[in-house]
Design a protein around this motif. Structure first.
Motif, PDB file in Angstrom:
ATOM      1  N   LEU A 150      42.138  65.547  30.782  1.00  9.85           N
ATOM      2  CA  LEU A 150      42.255  66.431  29.621  1.00  9.85           C
ATOM      3  C   LEU A 150      41.348  65.587  28.418  1.00  9.85           C
ATOM      4  N   GLU A 151      41.346  64.441  28.550  1.00  9.70           N
ATOM      5  CA  GLU A 151      40.652  63.644  27.365  1.00  9.70           C
ATOM      6  C   GLU A 151      39.224  63.998  27.737  1.00  9.70           C
ATOM      7  N   ASN A 152      38.466  64.119  28.821  1.00  7.18           N
ATOM      8  CA  ASN A 152      37.236  64.475  29.122  1.00  7.18           C
ATOM      9  C   ASN A 152      37.028  65.822  28.664  1.00  7.18           C
ATOM     10  N   VAL A 153      37.740  66.738  28.630  1.00  9.85           N
ATOM     11  CA  VAL A 153      37.592  68.333  28.075  1.00  9.85           C
ATOM     12  C   VAL A 153      37.570  68.349  26.544  1.00  9.85           C
ATOM     13  N   PHE A 154      38.098  67.180  25.994  1.00 13.84           N
ATOM     14  CA  PHE A 154      38.085  67.053  24.511  1.00 13.84           C
ATOM     15  C   PHE A 154      36.723  66.482  24.014  1.00 13.84           C
ATOM     16  N   SER A 155      36.335  65.350  24.637  1.00 10.08           N
ATOM     17  CA  SER A 155      35.199  64.325  24.385  1.00 10.08           C
ATOM     18  C   SER A 155      34.083  64.760  25.069  1.00 10.08           C
ATOM     19  N   GLY A 156      33.964  65.309  26.295  1.00 10.18           N
ATOM     20  CA  GLY A 156      32.712  65.785  26.990  1.00 10.18           C
ATOM     21  C   GLY A 156      31.966  64.551  27.554  1.00 10.18           C
ATOM     22  N   SER A 157      32.784  63.606  27.749  1.00  7.72           N
ATOM     23  CA  SER A 157      32.535  62.403  28.532  1.00  7.72           C
ATOM     24  C   SER A 157      33.392  61.702  29.131  1.00  7.72           C
ATOM     25  N   ASP A 158      33.112  60.686  30.128  1.00  3.54           N
ATOM     26  CA  ASP A 158      34.123  59.930  30.864  1.00  3.54           C
ATOM     27  C   ASP A 158      34.695  58.867  30.123  1.00  3.54           C
ATOM     28  N   ALA A 159      34.323  58.455  28.664  1.00  4.65           N
ATOM     29  CA  ALA A 159      34.898  57.729  27.766  1.00  4.65           C
ATOM     30  C   ALA A 159      35.325  58.034  26.575  1.00  4.65           C
ATOM     31  N   LYS A 160      36.061  57.479  25.839  1.00  3.71           N
ATOM     32  CA  LYS A 160      36.069  57.789  24.318  1.00  3.71           C
ATOM     33  C   LYS A 160      34.962  57.483  23.738  1.00  3.71           C
ATOM     34  N   GLU A 161      34.700  58.337  22.463  1.00  6.67           N
ATOM     35  CA  GLU A 161      33.570  58.034  21.734  1.00  6.67           C
ATOM     36  C   GLU A 161      33.743  56.860  20.898  1.00  6.67           C
ATOM     37  N   GLU A 162      34.995  56.406  20.694  1.00  8.28           N
ATOM     38  CA  GLU A 162      35.063  55.173  19.886  1.00  8.28           C
ATOM     39  C   GLU A 162      36.395  54.376  20.371  1.00  8.28           C
ATOM     40  N   PRO A 163      36.529  52.906  20.216  1.00  8.75           N
ATOM     41  CA  PRO A 163      37.824  52.353  20.890  1.00  8.75           C
ATOM     42  C   PRO A 163      38.748  52.501  19.810  1.00  8.75           C
ATOM     43  N   ALA A 164      40.009  52.810  20.318  1.00  4.37           N
ATOM     44  CA  ALA A 164      41.005  52.972  19.617  1.00  4.37           C
ATOM     45  C   ALA A 164      41.339  51.436  18.761  1.00  4.37           C
ATOM     46  N   ALA A 165      41.770  51.607  17.564  1.00  2.00           N
ATOM     47  CA  ALA A 165      42.070  50.320  16.935  1.00  2.00           C
ATOM     48  C   ALA A 165      43.240  49.680  17.154  1.00  2.00           C
ATOM     49  N   HIS A 166      42.966  48.198  17.442  1.00  4.01           N
ATOM     50  CA  HIS A 166      44.002  47.489  17.942  1.00  4.01           C
ATOM     51  C   HIS A 166      44.999  46.933  16.750  1.00  4.01           C
ATOM     52  N   THR A 167      46.441  47.072  17.065  1.00  2.00           N
ATOM     53  CA  THR A 167      47.228  46.616  16.106  1.00  2.00           C
ATOM     54  C   THR A 167      47.200  45.025  15.515  1.00  2.00           C
ATOM     55  N   GLN A 168      47.158  44.806  14.333  1.00  2.00           N
ATOM     56  CA  GLN A 168      46.914  43.455  14.060  1.00  2.00           C
ATOM     57  C   GLN A 168      47.729  43.406  12.501  1.00  2.00           C
ATOM     58  N   ARG A 169      47.969  42.155  11.969  1.00  2.19           N
ATOM     59  CA  ARG A 169      48.713  41.654  10.927  1.00  2.19           C
ATOM     60  C   ARG A 169      47.665  42.129   9.966  1.00  2.19           C
ATOM     61  N   LEU A 170      48.256  42.709   8.700  1.00  2.00           N
ATOM     62  CA  LEU A 170      47.311  42.889   7.563  1.00  2.00           C
ATOM     63  C   LEU A 170      47.170  41.637   6.745  1.00  2.00           C
ATOM     64  N   SER A 171      45.869  41.301   6.350  1.00  2.00           N
ATOM     65  CA  SER A 171      45.534  40.288   5.435  1.00  2.00           C
ATOM     66  C   SER A 171      46.246  40.471   4.017  1.00  2.00           C
ATOM     67  N   ARG A 172      46.142  39.362   3.117  1.00  2.00           N
ATOM     68  CA  ARG A 172      46.579  39.576   1.910  1.00  2.00           C
ATOM     69  C   ARG A 172      45.631  40.660   0.889  1.00  2.00           C
ATOM     70  N   GLN A 173      44.260  40.502   1.327  1.00  2.00           N
ATOM     71  CA  GLN A 173      43.390  41.348   0.676  1.00  2.00           C
ATOM     72  C   GLN A 173      43.703  43.110   1.061  1.00  2.00           C
ATOM     73  N   GLN A 174      44.076  42.971   2.314  1.00  2.00           N
ATOM     74  CA  GLN A 174      44.236  44.513   2.654  1.00  2.00           C
ATOM     75  C   GLN A 174      45.656  45.029   2.139  1.00  2.00           C
ATOM     76  N   ILE A 175      46.768  44.181   2.083  1.00  2.00           N
ATOM     77  CA  ILE A 175      47.962  44.499   1.463  1.00  2.00           C
ATOM     78  C   ILE A 175      47.728  44.973   0.202  1.00  2.00           C
ATOM     79  N   LEU A 176      46.991  44.081  -0.635  1.00  4.28           N
ATOM     80  CA  LEU A 176      46.821  44.053  -2.175  1.00  4.28           C
ATOM     81  C   LEU A 176      45.933  45.429  -2.493  1.00  4.28           C
ATOM     82  N   THR A 177      44.789  45.779  -1.464  1.00  2.00           N
ATOM     83  CA  THR A 177      44.162  46.977  -1.536  1.00  2.00           C
ATOM     84  C   THR A 177      44.802  48.105  -1.472  1.00  2.00           C
ATOM     85  N   MET A 178      45.746  48.082  -0.443  1.00  2.00           N
ATOM     86  CA  MET A 178      46.683  49.363  -0.253  1.00  2.00           C
ATOM     87  C   MET A 178      47.461  49.677  -1.286  1.00  2.00           C
TER      88      MET A 178
END
Length: 458
Positions: free
Chosen positions: A5-33
């Motif tokens: 099903l993924e290939n039908v959407f993407s037209g390839s055998d792999a995803k166009e971009e890697p999915a983002a990994h979950t990680q803790r937010l930095s202080r700069q990211q928290i303040l920015t949000m």
């Protein structure tokens, strides 16, 4: 998800971009949000406060329906010009300085707009509306263009998810603006809603001076013209334009339609608009997370969302030719459908534009982010001009039902173009992969080497 099903959407055998990994937010990211959330909320609540009562107030001042649409649309046109200029020079001006200055200008203009009930009816009122809205629009353009760029800079791998979270506060502002504006107007008159919300914007200025981090960057030689020569970019821009034109159309026309058709008060009209804003805000983080985890599906989200938006607008009136009569419950239901489908379409657009720019040689940095966010804001604002202006004109010449159907037609056209280009992309990618496979593994017809040695060779 199933790989096939993924290939039908993407037209390839792999995803166009890697999915983002979950990680803790930095202080700069928290303040920015936190800073961006406050900017989105305060800007949107101040923007949407006009919708329940200003059209009727302007009519009492002798303003026609078409000119009311122009007042709403002119704001968006000035945001368009401001976004392009400010997006180009974001590095030279400084992203943080742009946001702070933009918020201050918007605060002053919001309060001044609340004093317009003291202006004489007719020409004076109309001219002052255009002047104050123009300056306010430039301030809004500065804040929004810089905020998109900063978010993409601080969250490079999770931009759709973060934008989805920010849309919660955008939706919250759009939800609370109309009912608060309607109630304050009913309780205290025209001036109070603008003074209250202008004061809120003033509070955001020192708050964001303290919270926002500075952003250093180097100017780039890339331009809006080069960005727009990438075929995919104008198509996505047209999708964005139809989204914002739909919202602008509803801002300028829905309140008068609801008051005339269902005899609702301004406060009740504000509650009616929650049917649009609440689903939009609630679904935004879900669609944002899905977009980042499955980037190959973004193009199809825009197609499905656009088609659903088209259906929602056609049934909002509904269009007379289908023989369905207008009911309050149907209007509320279609606003919910439009809110969800607009969200599904809007969330992946900025991320797709950014990925497309990087794939076509634009460098990764604040300068490119400024170009993309400036173009996105400009196109969004163009739609906010086209929607109220064209929608109000059609409403005045015909009725709300046909104007809403025309808006649905625009959404359908954009979804159809996006769908056709997406199919072309899939076909092109598969053709490229097939040619690559043939090159790496040439067929037996080209292999002239005998499998067994000739009997005469010794």
């Amino acid at each position: 998800m199933d790989p096939d099903l993924e290939n039908v959407f993407s037209g390839s055998d792999a995803k166009e971009e890697p999915a983002a990994h979950t990680q803790r937010l930095s202080r700069q990211q928290i303040l920015t949000m936190i800073a961006m959330s406050s900017i989105n909320f305060s800007s949107m609540i101040s923007y949407s406060v006009l919708a329940p009562f200003f059209p009727n107030e302007a009519k009492r001042k002798g303003v026609s329906q078409t000119v009311i649409g122009l007042i709403f649309g002119w704001y968006a046109l000035c945001v368009l010009v401001g976004s392009l200029l400010l997006g180009k020079y974001i590095v030279q001006i400084g992203a943080k300085r742009m946001i702070i200055t933009g918020m201050f200008v918007s605060a002053v203009c919001t309060i001044l707009f609340g004093l317009l009930d003291r202006a004489e009816a007719g020409t004076q009122f109309i001219i002052l509306c255009f002047v104050i809205r123009s300056v306010n629009a430039v301030g809004f353009a500065a804040a929004m263009t810089a905020s998109f760029a900063i978010l993409a800079k601080v969250f490079p791998n999770n931009i759709a998810t973060v934008l989805g979270c920010m849309e919660i506060f955008t939706g919250l502002g759009l939800i609370l603006g109309p009912p608060i504006g309607g109630w304050l107007y009913q309780a205290s008159g025209y001036e109070v809603p603008f003074i209250v919300l202008g004061g809120l914007l003033f509070l955001m200025v020192p708050f964001n001076i303290w919270l926002l981090p500075g952003q250093d960057a180097v100017p780039t030689r890339d331009s809006f013209f080069r960005l727009c020569t990438i075929v995919k970019i104008p198509i996505i821009c047209f999708v964005v334009l139809t989204l914002s034109s739909g919202l602008g159309f509803l801002d300028a026309t829905l309140s008068i339609f609801a008051i005339d058709k269902f005899s609702l008060s301004p406060g009740s009209v504000g509650l009616l608009m929650i049917g649009l804003s609440l689903p939009y805000g609630a679904a935004s983080p879900i669609f944002g997370l899905f977009s980042d985890k499955h980037p190959y599906a973004r193009k199809w989200m825009m197609v499905i969302g656009g088609m659903s938006t088209a259906a929602g607008f056609c049934l909002l009136g509904p269009i007379p030719v289908i023989g369905v009569h207008s009911h309050l419950w149907l209007t509320i239901l279609m606003l919910v459908v439009i809110g969800l489908s607009l969200c599904m379409t809007a969330i992946p657009t900025f991320a797709e534009m950014l990925v497309c720019a990087h794939e076509n040689g634009f460098e990764e940095g604040l300068s490119t982010l400024g170009l993309v966010s400036g173009l996105f804001s400009a196109v969004w604002s163009c739609g906010m001009f086209v929607g109220p202006t064209l929608g109000s004109y059609i409403t005045q010449k015909s009725n709300f039902e046909y104007a809403s159907a025309c808006q649905g037609g625009l959404a359908f056209l954009a979804a159809a173009l996006q769908g056709m280009y997406s199919i072309y992309e899939v076909h092109k990618k598969r053709s490229t992969q097939a040619k690559g496979t043939v090159t790496e593994h040439p067929g037996p017809a080209n292999d002239r080497t005998p499998l067994l040695p000739s009997p005469n060779s010794s």
